[in-house]
Scaffold this motif. Sequence first.
Motif, short mmCIF file in Angstrom:
data_model
loop_
_atom_site.label_atom_id
_atom_site.label_comp_id
_atom_site.label_asym_id
_atom_site.label_seq_id
_atom_site.Cartn_x
_atom_site.Cartn_y
_atom_site.Cartn_z
N ARG A 1 -24.66 -26.68 21.31
CA ARG A 1 -25.08 -27.19 19.80
C ARG A 1 -23.93 -26.32 18.52
N GLY A 2 -23.24 -25.22 19.38
CA GLY A 2 -22.84 -23.85 18.96
C GLY A 2 -20.97 -24.23 19.08
N THR A 3 -20.68 -25.18 20.14
CA THR A 3 -19.77 -25.46 20.37
C THR A 3 -18.84 -26.89 19.57
N TYR A 4 -20.44 -27.40 19.37
CA TYR A 4 -19.90 -28.62 17.98
C TYR A 4 -19.54 -27.59 16.52
N VAL A 5 -20.30 -26.95 16.39
CA VAL A 5 -19.54 -26.36 15.47
C VAL A 5 -18.26 -25.53 15.17
N GLU A 6 -17.83 -24.75 16.60
CA GLU A 6 -17.09 -24.02 16.80
C GLU A 6 -15.86 -25.12 16.46
N VAL A 7 -16.64 -25.70 17.20
CA VAL A 7 -14.87 -27.17 17.05
C VAL A 7 -14.49 -27.20 15.96
N LEU A 8 -15.74 -28.02 15.56
CA LEU A 8 -15.28 -28.49 13.95
C LEU A 8 -14.66 -27.24 12.91
N LYS A 9 -15.16 -26.20 13.17
CA LYS A 9 -14.43 -25.08 12.70
C LYS A 9 -12.83 -24.70 13.08
N ALA A 10 -12.15 -25.14 14.21
CA ALA A 10 -10.69 -24.89 14.53
C ALA A 10 -10.34 -26.57 14.31
N LYS A 11 -10.97 -27.68 13.80
CA LYS A 11 -10.52 -28.57 13.63
C LYS A 11 -10.38 -28.37 12.46
N GLU A 12 -11.24 -27.46 11.53
CA GLU A 12 -10.74 -27.37 9.90
C GLU A 12 -9.60 -26.70 9.64
N LEU A 13 -9.24 -25.46 10.54
CA LEU A 13 -7.85 -24.43 10.35
C LEU A 13 -7.51 -24.95 11.31
N ARG A 14 -6.98 -26.47 11.74
CA ARG A 14 -5.97 -27.17 11.92
C ARG A 14 -5.38 -26.34 13.16
N GLU A 15 -6.32 -25.97 14.25
CA GLU A 15 -6.34 -25.45 15.64
C GLU A 15 -5.34 -26.12 15.98
N LYS A 16 -3.93 -25.84 16.79
CA LYS A 16 -3.71 -27.66 18.08
C LYS A 16 -3.92 -27.16 18.92
N ALA A 17 -4.86 -26.13 19.17
CA ALA A 17 -5.47 -26.29 21.20
C ALA A 17 -6.45 -24.95 20.94
#
Length: 423
Positions: A117-133
């Motif tokens: 549950r938390g990982t989905y939100v965290e990875v969405l946030k990483a995407k939103e912040l344009r993180e590469k890895a």
Amino acid sequence: MPKNTIHSKQRYLIMCVRCGKTVDERHDQTLCGACGGPLDLAWNYANLKDWMPDSTIEGAVMRYAALLPIQKFDTNLTLQEGDTPLYKLESLGKKLGLRNLYVKNEGANPTGVFKDRGTYVEVLKAKELREKALIVASSGNMAASCAAYTAKAQMPCYVLVPETTPVGKLVQMLEYGAHVVKITGEYSDCVRLAQKLAPLHNLYLAGDFVFRREGQKTLAYELCDEFQRMEKFSGKKIDAPDVVIVPMGAGTHLAGIWKGFKDYFQLGFITKMPRMIGVQADGSAVIVEAFDKNLTRCGTWKKTSTICSAVAVADPLDGDFALQAVYQTGGTMLSISDTETLKAQKLLAEVEALFVEPSSALTIAALPHLFARKLIKNGERIVCVATGNGLKDPQTPLMSLPQPPILAANEDVVSRYLQRKIG
Ligand SMILES: *Cc1c(COP(=O)(O)O)cnc(C)c1O
Ligand SMILES: [Zn+2]
């Protein structure tokens, strides 16, 4: 205007739990820049006045999107986390003298653990912040979960885990294609390294941080919605469970669940807060130690020693938060020996056909203690959170289970064996 006032259009503020300073949402802002404390989101409930969870929306995270810190949900990245089964344990409840005992089976999540549950939100946030890895320190489950969601997002994932990480978790992260490094140390060593190395290598630091905690809130929403559905049939007023029992490592899960109940309470969906009960293993009872001394600040240990590898955390990041949750809801904390935990794991499997990992069995092992000390009562609606699937760590219970006999492929031999067994 005081510094921490939320503007009417803002959905939330990010604030330090320790010193109260507000911080900007930035990719490298995982801890408070001023004091190093954990961060928390303060929600602007005024914006949510007319919001109601829409039960026709499938998927726990999408249904509660209004209470999650994501601007735009990329539904291509969901693995259908959440909406896990809530079982009523009739047989085990009878044995223990608890007629309203439930288990929320978080092992039914996509990678077999609540962390999805938390990982989905965290990875969405990483995407939103344009993180590469992404980089993550883990005792196993967090890394397996991050490896799955980054695979879906086609994002490289670097993992630091203790050398002793259970095989079920290790094979998952390797299959999902994470770059795994085994560290000759324990979980807290991996955390220290990941925090140091993330900025050096421009990697997004995933872990027990502010956005993950928000994703974990959805378990509380789901529980209230489920109990409310039951209310419709019973004709009685039930809005939230009376007691929720959660195993604690870093304390993030318990803190997140508490936060979810607080959201629902603030929004008027529930009329009382459940008592939060946190359980640790004797060999890593860092938060429980602070609770027993009535402290609000959690300390750190040099080493942990328990078979419950998923909660073996020497330096619990959300320990203070978990203490606050338990104090404010009139709950309690306790720790359990490994021997009792293994017995509880077996009991849950034999009596209720639920195979969970040792860390999850802590909540079941806690029940007789809580009952004897009158900290839970027969009739109360008690929910144990089964955090992870038993197949994650097969080696640990195998050590204390009887080895099956090895017999020749011969009818007489096997028949004689069965006859002896049947008696
Ligand atoms: C991570 C984990 C826990 C502990 O959760 P925290 O958020 O660290 O307190 C408990 N059980 C399992 C199976 C886990 O993977
Ligand atoms: Zn601070």
